[in-house]
Structures are given as C-alpha cells and as structure tokens.
Design a protein around this motif. Structure first.
Motif, short mmCIF file in Angstrom:
data_model
loop_
_atom_site.label_atom_id
_atom_site.label_comp_id
_atom_site.label_asym_id
_atom_site.label_seq_id
_atom_site.Cartn_x
_atom_site.Cartn_y
_atom_site.Cartn_z
N THR A 165 -2.68 -28.85 32.77
CA THR A 165 -2.55 -29.61 34.03
C THR A 165 -1.07 -29.88 34.32
O THR A 165 -0.61 -29.70 35.46
CB THR A 165 -3.32 -30.94 33.93
OG1 THR A 165 -4.70 -30.66 33.72
CG2 THR A 165 -3.16 -31.76 35.21
N LYS A 166 -0.33 -30.27 33.31
CA LYS A 166 1.10 -30.53 33.50
C LYS A 166 1.84 -29.26 33.93
O LYS A 166 2.65 -29.29 34.87
CB LYS A 166 1.71 -31.09 32.20
CG LYS A 166 3.15 -31.48 32.35
CD LYS A 166 3.69 -32.05 31.05
CE LYS A 166 5.18 -32.34 31.22
NZ LYS A 166 5.88 -32.40 29.96
N SER B 96 -0.32 -36.30 36.75
CA SER B 96 -0.79 -35.30 35.78
C SER B 96 -1.81 -35.85 34.79
O SER B 96 -2.89 -35.27 34.63
CB SER B 96 0.42 -34.71 35.02
OG SER B 96 -0.02 -33.73 34.12
N LEU C 42 0.96 -28.33 37.57
CA LEU C 42 1.64 -29.18 38.55
C LEU C 42 3.15 -28.89 38.59
O LEU C 42 3.77 -28.98 39.66
CB LEU C 42 1.38 -30.66 38.25
CG LEU C 42 -0.09 -31.10 38.37
CD1 LEU C 42 -0.22 -32.59 38.08
CD2 LEU C 42 -0.67 -30.76 39.74
N LEU D 100 4.09 -35.03 39.47
CA LEU D 100 3.87 -35.01 38.02
C LEU D 100 3.37 -36.35 37.49
O LEU D 100 2.79 -36.42 36.40
CB LEU D 100 5.15 -34.60 37.29
CG LEU D 100 5.61 -33.16 37.55
CD1 LEU D 100 6.89 -32.85 36.80
CD2 LEU D 100 4.52 -32.16 37.16
#
Length: 198
Positions: A87-88, A181, A91, A178
């Motif tokens: 996910t990080k 996230s 993004l 972010l």
C-alpha cells in the motif's frame, strides 16, 4: 537492455504523461514526437501506431507494480506486513509518478475499445494480476487470509487503492496522500484476514 528498448521506454514514459493529462484521443503521435524531440517518421520505427503504443504503455506501467509486488511476495514477512508495504509503495507511485496510475484509471479503464484486440481481459496486465493471485493464495495457505473468491478480493484491493489514487488526482484530500497509507492498509487487511487472525 538494448538502446532501442531504452528508447521505447522513454517514448512510453513521455506518452504516459500526455495520455494521462490530455486523454488518449486528444494526444497525437506528433504530440509525442514533439515531447521526444524526434521526427514523427522516426516514431514509427518504434511503434506502428498510437494504439500499439497504448498497449505497450499499459504493460509497462502495470509491470512496474508487478515487479514491486513480486519483491514483496518473496519477503519472509507476514501477509499483513506485505499489505502495509505494498500500500505504501502504491501510494508513493501515485504521488511520485501520477501519470502511471492516471493512465490506468483514465485511459485503460475508460477507453476499452483501444485495448479490445491484443489486450483482452487481463492479457496486458497479467504480470500484476498473477502477483496479486500469489499474494492472496499464500496468505490463505498460511491461514492469515480467509478463503474467498479471487475477483472479489482483487476488486476490493484495487478499488480501495484506485479510489485513493482518484481522490489524490482530484486534489480533494485534506492530508498528504502517504498519511492515509496505514489506514488504507488496515482496511484492506481487515477485509482479507482470516477469522482466526487478530
């Protein structure tokens, strides 16, 4: 990678920026050639048509995500940690290379007729879809994810991530992308986790 392949990738990167801002139909081969500072005739030495370039571009952009997820899939960490890490990274891609995600959302999903031949179904995004399958299968085999239909799980993950990419593109978020996230990753994890997981 050969000089020709490097040039093709450079053309794709410039085309992604133009397609994602002007749209597929409003971007011409002369526009891309101008951005590349090369002749229109020379462009055709690399791609036979704008449609062919569009298909290469979707493979190129999703293979970047596939490679990132492949590395994560090989890590000896929990499925939950993999979700947070992917996910990080996703993004960060949206923030640092928005044209890649914008192209997927605004060109690939919106102009399916361009991809009707040679990119049917998951054909042009197969590397990424395969890595998502591996990620879900391994999580389920370790008992960290519950068994569920692939398309339901895939749509939930990509819907969540794509939704935030869209909101970021529309500049409606009130915090840095972010900063969302961990919350996004937690929501994805809760939707996937086994009933035995805490």
């Amino acid at each position: 990678m050969s000089t020709k392949e490097l040039k093709k990738n450079n053309i794709i990167e410039n085309a992604l920026k133009l397609f994602s801002t002007k749209g597929f139909y409003n971007t011409t081969i002369p526009d891309i050639a101008k951005a590349m500072k090369m002749s229109v005739g020379n462009m055709y030495n690399y791609f036979a048509s704008k449609e062919e370039l569009a298909k290469y571009a979707i493979k190129y952009s999703t293979n970047i995500l596939a490679e990132q997820l492949r590395k994560i899939n090989h890590m000896d960490i929990s499925s939950k940690e993999k979700i947070f890490l992917f996910t990080k990274l996703y993004l960060e891609n949206v923030k640092n290379s928005p044209e890649i995600i914008e192209y997927f959302l605004r060109v690939y999903l919106s102009n399916r007729e361009v991809f009707a031949q040679g990119c049917e179904g998951f054909l042009c995004v197969s590397e990424f879809v395969t890595e998502v399958m591996i990620f879900l299968d391994e999580g389920a085999s370790k008992g960290e994810f519950r068994e569920q239909d692939f398309f339901s799980a895939f749509s939930m993950i990509m819907g969540c991530l794509g939704g935030f990419a869209f909101l970021s593109g529309e500049k409606v978020l009130d915090k840095d992308l972010l900063e969302y996230s961990d919350n996004i990753a937690e929501n994805i994890y809760r939707a996937l986790k086994s009933d035995d997981e805490t």
